[in-house]
Design a protein around this motif. Structure first.
Motif, mmCIF file in Angstrom:
data_model
loop_
_atom_site.group_PDB
_atom_site.id
_atom_site.type_symbol
_atom_site.label_atom_id
_atom_site.label_comp_id
_atom_site.label_asym_id
_atom_site.label_seq_id
_atom_site.Cartn_x
_atom_site.Cartn_y
_atom_site.Cartn_z
ATOM 1 N N GLU A 101 0.832 -1.195 0.000
ATOM 2 C CA GLU A 101 0.000 0.000 0.000
ATOM 3 C C GLU A 101 0.871 1.251 0.000
ATOM 4 O OE1 GLU A 101 -0.123 -2.407 2.278
ATOM 5 O OE2 GLU A 101 -1.908 -3.494 1.598
ATOM 6 N N ARG A 102 0.330 2.318 -0.579
ATOM 7 C CA ARG A 102 0.928 3.656 -0.558
ATOM 8 C C ARG A 102 2.368 3.647 -1.056
ATOM 9 N NH1 ARG A 102 0.500 5.908 5.053
ATOM 10 N NH2 ARG A 102 1.019 7.865 3.994
ATOM 11 N N PRO A 103 2.595 3.147 -2.253
ATOM 12 C CA PRO A 103 3.970 3.020 -2.740
ATOM 13 C C PRO A 103 4.690 4.348 -2.920
ATOM 14 C CG PRO A 103 2.392 2.582 -4.501
ATOM 15 C CD PRO A 103 1.606 2.643 -3.228
ATOM 16 N N VAL A 104 3.959 5.415 -3.252
ATOM 17 C CA VAL A 104 4.633 6.703 -3.474
ATOM 18 C C VAL A 104 5.197 7.232 -2.162
ATOM 19 C CG1 VAL A 104 4.338 9.081 -4.249
ATOM 20 C CG2 VAL A 104 3.211 7.224 -5.490
ATOM 21 N N ALA A 105 4.392 7.228 -1.114
ATOM 22 C CA ALA A 105 4.883 7.684 0.186
ATOM 23 C C ALA A 105 5.985 6.779 0.706
ATOM 24 C CB ALA A 105 3.725 7.732 1.184
ATOM 25 N N ARG A 106 5.837 5.489 0.489
ATOM 26 C CA ARG A 106 6.824 4.531 0.995
ATOM 27 C C ARG A 106 8.170 4.703 0.293
ATOM 28 N NH1 ARG A 106 5.605 0.043 3.918
ATOM 29 N NH2 ARG A 106 3.404 0.287 3.338
ATOM 30 N N ILE A 107 8.144 4.912 -1.019
ATOM 31 C CA ILE A 107 9.416 5.025 -1.730
ATOM 32 C C ILE A 107 10.097 6.355 -1.419
ATOM 33 C CG2 ILE A 107 8.744 6.080 -3.935
ATOM 34 C CD1 ILE A 107 10.410 3.843 -5.299
ATOM 35 N N ALA A 108 9.310 7.386 -1.136
ATOM 36 C CA ALA A 108 9.921 8.654 -0.723
ATOM 37 C C ALA A 108 10.726 8.471 0.552
ATOM 38 C CB ALA A 108 8.842 9.716 -0.527
ATOM 39 N N GLU A 109 10.189 7.729 1.507
ATOM 40 C CA GLU A 109 10.934 7.453 2.731
ATOM 41 C C GLU A 109 12.115 6.524 2.475
ATOM 42 O OE1 GLU A 109 9.111 6.362 6.320
ATOM 43 O OE2 GLU A 109 7.708 8.050 6.349
ATOM 44 N N THR A 110 11.957 5.595 1.538
ATOM 45 C CA THR A 110 13.077 4.711 1.213
ATOM 46 C C THR A 110 14.280 5.523 0.760
ATOM 47 O OG1 THR A 110 11.534 2.966 0.544
ATOM 48 C CG2 THR A 110 13.816 2.751 -0.191
ATOM 49 N N VAL A 111 14.040 6.529 -0.074
ATOM 50 C CA VAL A 111 15.136 7.386 -0.530
ATOM 51 C C VAL A 111 15.816 8.056 0.658
ATOM 52 C CG1 VAL A 111 15.725 9.457 -1.863
ATOM 53 C CG2 VAL A 111 14.121 7.781 -2.801
ATOM 54 N N GLY A 112 15.029 8.614 1.566
ATOM 55 C CA GLY A 112 15.607 9.279 2.727
ATOM 56 C C GLY A 112 16.400 8.339 3.612
#
Length: 341
Positions: A101-112
C-alpha cells in the motif's frame, strides 16, 4: 546525452565500452539480481557509469541497498547511481511478501533512509525517522564516510514524477516515453516536485534533476522488417498494463490499445504487433535499419532523456541470440545522438 544500455554481459559489455558506451544499467526479475549484475559491470568495465535501473525498492531494506552500494563503491568510486522502482502491487504483495500500500509515500521514505546510510560519517549515529522506517544505528567500526551516489526513481505517472523531483536526484524514464510525455507530463511534474522539496533549499539547491531513460531499440540491416515487428510487440506488451492508461489517454491511443489487449488475451502476438500504429512506433521506438535508427534519433532529440539513454533491445518473444545481435547493432548509433533541446 550519454549513450547507455542494459548490461549485455562481459564480452559485449567490454566491446561496448570501447565503442563509446558510457553507462550500463541493471534491472531485476525473478531470475536476476540488480546488485549482482552491477558487480559484474564494475568488474568488467573501467569508466562507464553503473547502477540499477531499476532495483525493486521494497525487496530490500534501506540498509541493504546502501550496503551493496558502499561495497561496489570500493571498486568503482564515482561511477555509481541507484535507480529505485516501486514495482507492481502484486509483485510486492505476492512475490516479495512486503506491504504494497501507498507506494509513493513509501518510496519517498526509502530514498531518505538509503541516503541516511550513504551520507553517514564515521562516529555519527545513522538516524532517520518516518512513518515506514525508523533508524538509530550506532556503528562503532570506521567503515562509513559520506557517499554522494545519485538516487533516481522510476517515474511514469505524475505523482511519482513529482516525488522524484521532491526527494530524489532525478528520474528513470520508461521505454514507452515519447517527447510529448517527457515534455508535457514528466518534466513539469518533476520540476513542480523539485520546487516544493529538498532541491529548493537543501544541498541539491540549484541542480537540475537527472534524467535517465530506456529506449526500445531494434536495429537489423539484414532483416529490418523483423526488427520493426519486434519493437511493435514490445510496445504492445508494455501497453497491456493498465498502469499506463493515463499515457494512452494523453496520446489518444485508446482504440489501438484496446485491440492489442484483445489480441494479448487471445494469445495472438502477431495481432498485438499489428495493433501498434505507425504513430505509436515512431513516437516510442528506434528501429529498422541503422539509417532508419539514426534518422529517428535526429527527429527525437526532445523525446530522449537529457543525461543517459539506455538503448534496450526488445525482450518480449525475442531470444537471447537476437537480443545480443540488436545490442551489437546499436553500437553503430554511438555518436549519432544529438543533445536534447
Amino acid at each position: 546525452m550519454r549513450f547507455g544500455m542494459p548490461w549485455p554481459g562481459r564480452d559485449i559489455g567490454r566491446e561496448a565500452e570501447q565503442a563509446g558506451v558510457g553507462a550500463f544499467c541493471a534491472g531485476e526479475f525473478a531470475d536476476h539480481d540488480a546488485y549482482l549484475t552491477v558487480a559484474d559491470v564494475v568488474a568488467n568495465t573501467e569508466h562507464a557509469l553503473a547502477g540499477p535501473a531499476i532495483a525493486y525498492a521494497f525487496a530490500r531494506t534501506p540498509y541493504a541497498h546502501a550496503t551493496a552500494l558502499r561495497q561496489l563503491h570500493g571498486q568503482a568510486p564515482g561511477r555509481l547511481f541507484l535507480g529505485l522502482g516501486s514495482a507492481a502491487f502484486r509483485i510486492n504483495r505476492d512475490w516479495l511478501g512486503v506491504p504494497a500500500e501507498r507506494p509513493v509515500a513509501r518510496i519517498a521514505e526509502t530514498v531518505g533512509a538509503v541516503r541516511a546510510w550513504l551520507h553517514a560519517e564515521n562516529g555519527d549515529r545513522v538516524r532517520y525517522s518516518g512513518e515506514f522506517y525508523a533508524l538509530d544505528a550506532d556503528v562503532r567500526a570506521p567503515v562509513l564516510g559520506r557517499l554522494d551516489i545519485p538516487v533516481l526513481l522510476a517515474a511514469f505517472n505524475t505523482r511519482m514524477a513529482a516525488t522524484a523531483g521532491r526527494v530524489a536526484d532525478g528520474v528513470v524514464g520508461h521505454g514507452l516515453f515519447t517527447g510529448s510525455w517527457w515534455n508535457e507530463v514528466v518534466r513539469p511534474s518533476v520540476a513542480a516536485g523539485a520546487a516544493d522539496g529538498e532541491r529548493a533549499d537543501g544541498d541539491r539547491a540549484g541542480t537540475r534533476p537527472l534524467e535517465h531513460g530506456w529506449i526500445i531499440t531494434a536495429v537489423d540491416d539484414a532483416a529490418p522488417e523483423r526488427a520493426v515487428a519486434d519493437a511493435r510487440r514490445m510496445i504492445a506488451f508494455y501497453l497491456t498494463v493498465r498502469t499506463y492508461d493515463p499515457f494512452v489517454a494523453h496520446h489518444g491511443w485508446e482504440e489501438p490499445v484496446a485491440r492489442l489487449r484483445a489480441a494479448f488475451r487471445a494469445g495472438d502476438t502477431d495481432g498485438m504487433a499489428r495493433a501498434v500504429t505507425d504513430e505509436m512506433l515512431t513516437g516510442i521506438a528506434v528501429c529498422g535499419t541503422t539509417a532508419d535508427a539514426k534518422d529517428a534519433l535526429a527527429r527525437r532529440a526532445g523525446s530522449l532523456p537529457r543525461d543517459v539513454g539506455y538503448f534496450a533491445p526488445p525482450s518480449f518473444m525475442v531470444g537471447r541470440g537476437r537480443r545480443a545481435a540488436y545490442t551489437r547493432a546499436a553500437l553503430a548509433l554511438v555518436g549519432a545522438v544529438p543533445d536534447p533541446a
